[in-house]
Structures are given as C-alpha cells and as structure tokens.
Write a protein that holds these residues in place. Sequence first.
Motif, mmCIF file in Angstrom:
data_model
loop_
_atom_site.group_PDB
_atom_site.id
_atom_site.type_symbol
_atom_site.label_atom_id
_atom_site.label_comp_id
_atom_site.label_asym_id
_atom_site.label_seq_id
_atom_site.Cartn_x
_atom_site.Cartn_y
_atom_site.Cartn_z
ATOM 1 N N UNK A 53 9.655 28.967 25.206
ATOM 2 C CA UNK A 53 10.835 29.719 25.599
ATOM 3 C C UNK A 53 10.731 31.180 25.201
ATOM 4 N N UNK A 54 11.769 31.703 24.550
ATOM 5 C CA UNK A 54 11.785 33.114 24.178
ATOM 6 C C UNK A 54 10.993 33.418 22.906
ATOM 7 N N UNK A 55 10.513 32.377 22.216
ATOM 8 C CA UNK A 55 9.806 32.591 20.956
ATOM 9 C C UNK A 55 8.403 33.159 21.170
ATOM 10 N N UNK A 56 7.835 32.903 22.344
ATOM 11 C CA UNK A 56 6.500 33.408 22.690
ATOM 12 C C UNK A 56 6.557 33.885 24.136
ATOM 13 N N UNK A 57 6.133 35.121 24.354
ATOM 14 C CA UNK A 57 6.215 35.717 25.695
ATOM 15 C C UNK A 57 4.811 36.094 26.172
ATOM 16 N N UNK A 58 4.417 35.600 27.337
ATOM 17 C CA UNK A 58 3.101 35.936 27.899
ATOM 18 C C UNK A 58 3.038 37.419 28.207
ATOM 19 N N UNK A 117 -15.393 37.140 28.366
ATOM 20 C CA UNK A 117 -14.737 37.249 29.667
ATOM 21 C C UNK A 117 -14.208 35.898 30.142
ATOM 22 N N UNK A 118 -14.977 34.838 29.886
ATOM 23 C CA UNK A 118 -14.538 33.497 30.274
ATOM 24 C C UNK A 118 -13.307 33.084 29.476
ATOM 25 N N UNK A 119 -13.310 33.398 28.184
ATOM 26 C CA UNK A 119 -12.187 33.036 27.316
ATOM 27 C C UNK A 119 -10.907 33.756 27.738
ATOM 28 N N UNK A 122 -2.607 26.018 19.783
ATOM 29 C CA UNK A 122 -1.993 25.217 20.845
ATOM 30 C C UNK A 122 -2.219 25.857 22.214
ATOM 31 N N UNK A 123 -2.103 27.169 22.275
ATOM 32 C CA UNK A 123 -2.339 27.871 23.537
ATOM 33 C C UNK A 123 -3.807 27.767 23.935
ATOM 34 N N UNK A 124 -4.689 27.871 22.950
ATOM 35 C CA UNK A 124 -6.117 27.695 23.230
ATOM 36 C C UNK A 124 -6.391 26.304 23.793
ATOM 37 N N UNK A 125 -5.769 25.304 23.200
ATOM 38 C CA UNK A 125 -5.968 23.928 23.681
ATOM 39 C C UNK A 125 -5.518 23.788 25.134
ATOM 40 N N UNK A 126 -4.476 24.532 25.502
ATOM 41 C CA UNK A 126 -3.991 24.493 26.877
ATOM 42 C C UNK A 126 -4.998 25.114 27.845
ATOM 43 N N UNK A 127 -5.909 25.925 27.305
ATOM 44 C CA UNK A 127 -6.914 26.588 28.147
ATOM 45 C C UNK A 127 -8.222 25.806 28.213
ATOM 46 N N UNK A 128 -8.327 24.723 27.464
ATOM 47 C CA UNK A 128 -9.591 23.979 27.392
ATOM 48 C C UNK A 128 -10.054 23.475 28.755
ATOM 49 N N UNK A 129 -9.145 22.877 29.507
ATOM 50 C CA UNK A 129 -9.537 22.327 30.808
ATOM 51 C C UNK A 129 -9.942 23.429 31.776
ATOM 52 N N UNK A 130 -9.275 24.568 31.693
ATOM 53 C CA UNK A 130 -9.626 25.703 32.554
ATOM 54 C C UNK A 130 -11.054 26.145 32.257
ATOM 55 N N UNK A 131 -11.395 26.214 30.977
ATOM 56 C CA UNK A 131 -12.759 26.589 30.586
ATOM 57 C C UNK A 131 -13.765 25.518 30.989
ATOM 58 N N UNK A 132 -13.388 24.259 30.821
ATOM 59 C CA UNK A 132 -14.297 23.160 31.146
ATOM 60 C C UNK A 132 -14.674 23.170 32.625
ATOM 61 N N UNK A 133 -13.727 23.550 33.469
ATOM 62 C CA UNK A 133 -14.002 23.622 34.905
ATOM 63 C C UNK A 133 -15.085 24.646 35.219
ATOM 64 N N UNK A 154 -4.661 32.641 32.586
ATOM 65 C CA UNK A 154 -4.534 31.874 33.833
ATOM 66 C C UNK A 154 -3.094 31.426 34.043
ATOM 67 N N UNK A 155 -2.787 31.007 35.255
ATOM 68 C CA UNK A 155 -1.451 30.480 35.561
ATOM 69 C C UNK A 155 -1.152 29.226 34.747
ATOM 70 N N UNK A 156 -2.186 28.445 34.481
ATOM 71 C CA UNK A 156 -2.018 27.221 33.695
ATOM 72 C C UNK A 156 -1.480 27.534 32.311
ATOM 73 N N UNK A 157 -2.062 28.546 31.670
ATOM 74 C CA UNK A 157 -1.646 28.912 30.319
ATOM 75 C C UNK A 157 -0.273 29.584 30.347
#
Length: 289
Positions: free
Chosen positions: A282-287, A262-264, A63-74, A270-273
């Motif tokens: 929430x508290x279940x996953x911490x960046x 490096x791109x990954x 799910x987190x990877x999917x959130x990064x897809x658009x960042x990579x696509x750019x 990123x701020x997006x992720x």
Amino acid sequence: MKAKNALKAVLALAFAFVMVAALAGCGGQSAEESTSASESGSSAATSEDKTIVVGASPSPHAEILAAAEDVLAEEGWTLEIVEYSDYIQPNVALESGDLDANYFQHNQYLENYNAENGTDLVNAGNIHFEPMTLYAGKTASVDELPDGAQIAVPSDASNEARALLVLQEQGIITLAEGAGLEATPNDIVDNPKNVQIVEAEAAALPRMLEDADMAVINGNYALSSGLDQSLVVATEQNPEAESTYPNVIAVRAGDENSEKTQALVKALTSDTVRQYIEETYGDAVVACF
C-alpha cells in the motif's frame, strides 16, 4: 659382445614402452574425454556466471527481490538473496566482492557511506521509496506529548535528518533555516515541549517504542518488525522525499552496466514487481519506476 648389445636393445625398448604407458596413465586423455571435460567446465562457469548474489534487508527488500525471481529465471538467471539485519554489513560485503549488488539503502545513505568510508559504490537504479513514519510509544498523539518526552530517531546522518524534518512537520520542533537534509539535533532552534531526541541504530527503534514516547522509524524496519499500523502518528510529507530518498540497487563502480546488473534492475522494475509492491505494501512502499 653381440649378445650384450642385443640385451641392451631389448632393455631400452622395454623402458621406452613403460614410459609411454606411464605418461598415458597419468596425464593422457582421449580427444573425447578432453572435449567432455572442457564442455563440463564451460557449463559450470556459465552456471556460475548466471547467478546474481544480492544482499538485502529482510523486508521489504528481500521480499521484493523474491517477487522478481521468476522474472529473472525466465531470462536464465538464478537469484541468490542474502539477508542482513543492519545497515553496515551489506555495503562491506559488496565492497569486498562477496555480493554482486545490494538492495537496502536509499541514495542519500549510499552517498554518505561512500564519503565516510572512502568506498566507491554506485546507484544502478531507483526501485522504491519508503516514507519515514512517526509511531506512538508511551504517548498516543502529538497533543499528548508531555514536557521532556523522549522521541527516538535513527542515528545515521541522512535518516536522522529525515526524522527531524518529520518532527518539524508535526510542529514538535523547529529547525534552523536551511538545515534541511543536513539537520542534526544541534539545529533545533525551538523545542516548546523540551523533547529529548534519543539517537539509536535504526534497526533498534521498533524495540524502543515501549520505552520511548514516540519514535521515527525507517519503513523497512517497521515492516520487518510487524509494527501495528494503528500506532502510526504521522508519515513523511516532504514533497521532495521520493526523489531524494529512493531505495536503490547498489553495485561497485564499473559494474553498473554489467549484464548481471542490467538484468537485475530490469526485473525489479518490471510490471510484475510493481504489481507486487502495490498489492503488498500500500502506501508504506511506493514504486519509483
């Protein structure tokens, strides 16, 4: 005689013409055709080079990877996510070259895996931390644990040690001094409720809750199983856990500085992720970035 010589000359000329035509038909290309084919091949290779194949646990990693897809696509990258339901195959696939990277394990597990399997996979970047959580099964609270209660924990070395430390934090057991991150059930020196430690594959723990009194479960499996958060008894309190157990991007040694890696990592930090992680888990996953 002259007629024969003339006939031979005509036949030789005809044969030469046929050979030239045959060669042109079988292997020849015009300069324009050759250039076009070359450009087409180059384009295909470039397209392939711009695809990053990453193995991941379904939640939260995929799910987190999917959130990064658009960042990579750019940046011109295509992300291909391959989901795995266990802790073994993603490393096997990475080692064999089927994946460019994987994202499912914490750094301690990665180091243990290398030591046990003779592999050389490396951490290319810390992404997030998942606290281990003690969930109620047949018993709702620590105070209600009966004598001989069964508590299920992950069977892999690094996660089992974390689980035992969680049980120690709750006063359920006491471990030998210094056992720390190497703790096993053999290190239990005080067990006032005579709890039975049931070791099982991490992925199976959510399914075992209905039969066990409690279970200490990895965050990704708790999330992917949709466990009711009202069942949470306690979460990991070890202040060093976040720095010791970050979930990482793993790659083959030598690939940690590759363009793909490096791109990954850049996209995943990123701020997006970060925003996605904070708003989703929430508290279940911490960046960790």
